[in-house]
Write an enzyme that holds these catalytic residues in place. Structure first.
Site, PDB file in Angstrom:
ATOM      1  N   TYR A  51       8.215  -7.558  -0.311  1.00 54.58           N
ATOM      2  CA  TYR A  51       9.244  -7.693  -1.338  1.00 54.58           C
ATOM      3  C   TYR A  51       9.548  -9.216  -1.280  1.00 54.58           C
ATOM      4  O   TYR A  51       9.984  -9.643  -2.403  1.00 54.58           O
ATOM      5  CB  TYR A  51      10.454  -6.904  -0.926  1.00 54.58           C
ATOM      6  CG  TYR A  51      10.452  -5.633  -1.384  1.00 54.58           C
ATOM      7  CD1 TYR A  51       9.449  -4.880  -0.911  1.00 54.58           C
ATOM      8  CD2 TYR A  51      11.422  -4.989  -2.465  1.00 54.58           C
ATOM      9  CE1 TYR A  51       9.583  -3.270  -1.351  1.00 54.58           C
ATOM     10  CE2 TYR A  51      11.303  -3.807  -2.805  1.00 54.58           C
ATOM     11  CZ  TYR A  51      10.471  -2.833  -2.279  1.00 54.58           C
ATOM     12  OH  TYR A  51      10.491  -1.665  -3.046  1.00 54.58           O
TER      13      TYR A  51
ATOM     14  N   LYS B 234       0.113   0.604   8.566  1.00 46.94           N
ATOM     15  CA  LYS B 234      -1.594   0.497   8.335  1.00 46.94           C
ATOM     16  C   LYS B 234      -2.406  -0.369   9.168  1.00 46.94           C
ATOM     17  O   LYS B 234      -2.649  -1.622   8.650  1.00 46.94           O
ATOM     18  CB  LYS B 234      -1.734   0.468   6.757  1.00 46.94           C
ATOM     19  CG  LYS B 234      -1.768   2.053   5.985  1.00 46.94           C
ATOM     20  CD  LYS B 234      -2.243   1.894   4.767  1.00 46.94           C
ATOM     21  CE  LYS B 234      -3.693   2.011   4.475  1.00 46.94           C
ATOM     22  NZ  LYS B 234      -4.585   3.342   4.868  1.00 46.94           N
TER      23      LYS B 234
HETATM   24  C1  IPM Z   1      15.135   1.165  -3.851  1.00 46.85           C
HETATM   25  C2  IPM Z   1      14.797   0.835  -5.171  1.00 46.85           C
HETATM   26  C3  IPM Z   1      14.609  -0.799  -5.224  1.00 46.85           C
HETATM   27  C4  IPM Z   1      13.448  -1.149  -3.952  1.00 46.85           C
HETATM   28  C5  IPM Z   1      14.404  -1.708  -6.319  1.00 46.85           C
HETATM   29  C6  IPM Z   1      15.284  -1.475  -7.680  1.00 46.85           C
HETATM   30  C7  IPM Z   1      14.404  -3.084  -5.978  1.00 46.85           C
HETATM   31  O1  IPM Z   1      13.372   1.128  -5.530  1.00 46.85           O
HETATM   32  O2  IPM Z   1      16.151   0.864  -3.617  1.00 46.85           O
HETATM   33  O3  IPM Z   1      14.558   1.931  -3.371  1.00 46.85           O
HETATM   34  O4  IPM Z   1      12.319  -1.158  -4.455  1.00 46.85           O
HETATM   35  O5  IPM Z   1      13.916  -1.476  -2.889  1.00 46.85           O
END
Ligand code: IPM
Ligand code: NAD
Ligand code: MN
Length: 369
Positions: free
Chosen positions: A142, A193
């Site tokens: 992320y 993994k």
């Molecule tokens: C979650 C959502 C978020 C993530 C998005 C909206 C950024 O899917 O909180 O599960 O991927 O973490």
């Protein structure tokens, strides 16, 4: 009674609808004397883009830092599909998580007795299910750099996302998972993994070390993330605490949601470290998104949002009794037959978001009354 300062960030799509449902429950908490709150409401996501041109204004971030806890509905939706990537609605939520260092995302998947037949799986596979997914929330793919799309000499394009983890990041989420397991049935499964990814190799190594050094009495199992997805559907009750990285945790928690009946059932807590004064920053939010397909129709299930409030009472304010009463009120409402469309049997006449929230608030009054 102490009064806590809550920042409410309803967001987009069904976010404001489920947040209003939670508001009904906040009123009931206040009336019954279980807990009182000062609330402030602000914008995040698409609605903040519309108002301020950014998904998270600096003033909102400052309010988030000053609040005792934050409750967020959901962000995003097709309306903002054309917004530049860096300022898309989801970037507001990611910035909140990152800037407040909310690294530990607890996503409990509980199958309420009345919903065993609403699950996508057979009743006997899910009856009594109680899994705690511990998702690392501020690292991994992320946030890793580089993260970009470049144009190659021949005019074609190349996209890069980078999965990065340090041992310190893995270590702190591992402690959260083992500490929780010690208060539950004492089992941790760690999903990665290591057969493909260097971050997986390090993840497994750190979890193994932390376990041996600090939690030898907790049972630890390593499971490859793809197998874990399969096992969650094959025999979900084998899991108690499941610790995993940011991306695997995102995917595995949506799978776990369907074991409980609906994505609309899963709450979450995103927690930071406890500071010197014993406080920790925290944001509570449903696992689901803004559900554009049902937004504005009073059809969303508010239980994930209301359950997130229960987690807030428990984890931020130590109000275990109030949290138990609220969880109990959800159980009672469901046992009494309350169903939104997502958890209703075919052919039933489901209730709306507002009616479900009202039923839970009433059940809370009855419990406390
Ligand atoms: C979650 C959502 C978020 C993530 C998005 C909206 C950024 O899917 O909180 O599960 O991927 O973490
Ligand atoms: P989603 O979670 O919004 O919806 C997936 C499906 O689940 C839809 O059919 C929806 O109707 C249903 N659903 C979700 N919540 C429900 C509820 N409370 N009650 C009943 N049904 C519910 O996922 P999506 O459609 O992939 O994403 C829509 C938008 O939401 C995207 O912009 C995405 O980025 C965003 N999103 C935000 C968050 C968040 O704010 N934490 C989480 C996930 C997705
Ligand atoms: Mn998700």
């Amino acid at each position: 009674m102490a009064s806590y300062k809550l920042l409410l960030l309803p967001g987009d799509g069904i976010g404001p609808e489920v947040a209003a449902g939670m508001g009904t429950v906040l009123d009931a908490l206040r009336e019954t004397g279980l807990a009182t709150f000062e609330t402030e409401t602000d914008l995040v996501g698409g609605c903040a883009i519309d108002a301020h041109g950014t998904p998270l204004a600096e003033e909102t971030l400052a309010r988030a830092r000053a609040a005792d806890a934050i409750l967020l509905g959901a962000v995003g939706g097709p309306k903002w599909a054309g917004v530049p990537y860096e300022s898309r609605p989801e970037a507001g939520l990611l910035r909140l998580r990152k800037d407040l260092d909310l690294f530990a995302n607890l996503r409990p998947a509980i199958c309420y007795p009345a919903l065993a037949d609403a699950s996508a799986l057979k009743r006997d596979l899910v009856e009594g299910l109680d899994i705690m997914i511990v998702r690392e929330l501020t690292g991994g793919v992320y946030f890793g750099e580089p993260k970009e799309i470049t144009t190659l000499d021949d005019g074609s394009k190349r996209a890069v996302d980078t999965q990065v983890y340090t041992s310190a990041e893995i270590e702190r989420i591992t402690h959260v998972a083992f500490d929780l397991a010690g208060k539950r049935s004492g089992r941790v499964a760690s999903a990665e993994k290591h057969n493909v990814m260097k971050t997986g190799v390090l993840w497994k190594e750190v979890v193994t070390r932390v376990h041996a050094e600090h939690y030898p009495s907790v049972e630890l199992e390593h499971v490859l993330a793809d197998n874990c997805a399969m096992q969650l559907v094959r025999r979900p009750k084998q899991f108690d605490v499941l610790v995993t990285d940011n991306l695997f945790g995102d995917v595995l928690s949506d799978i776990a949601a369907m074991l409980t009946g609906s994505l609309g059932m899963l709450p979450s807590a995103s927690l930071g470290a406890v500071d010197d004064s014993g406080l920790r920053r925290a944001l509570y939010e449903p696992v689901h998104g803004s559900a554009p397909d049902i937004a504005g129709q009073d059809r969303a299930n508010p239980i994930a949002m209301i359950g997130s409030l229960a987690m807030c009472l428990r984890y931020s304010f130590g109000l275990g009794e109030a949290a138990d009463a609220l969880d109990g009120a959800i159980t009672d409402a469901l046992a009494g037959g309350a169903r939104t469309a997502d958890i209703a049997p075919e052919g039933a006449n489901p209730m709306g978001t507002r009616a479900m929230a009202g039923t839970i608030a009433d059940a809370l009054r009855v419990r406390v009354g």
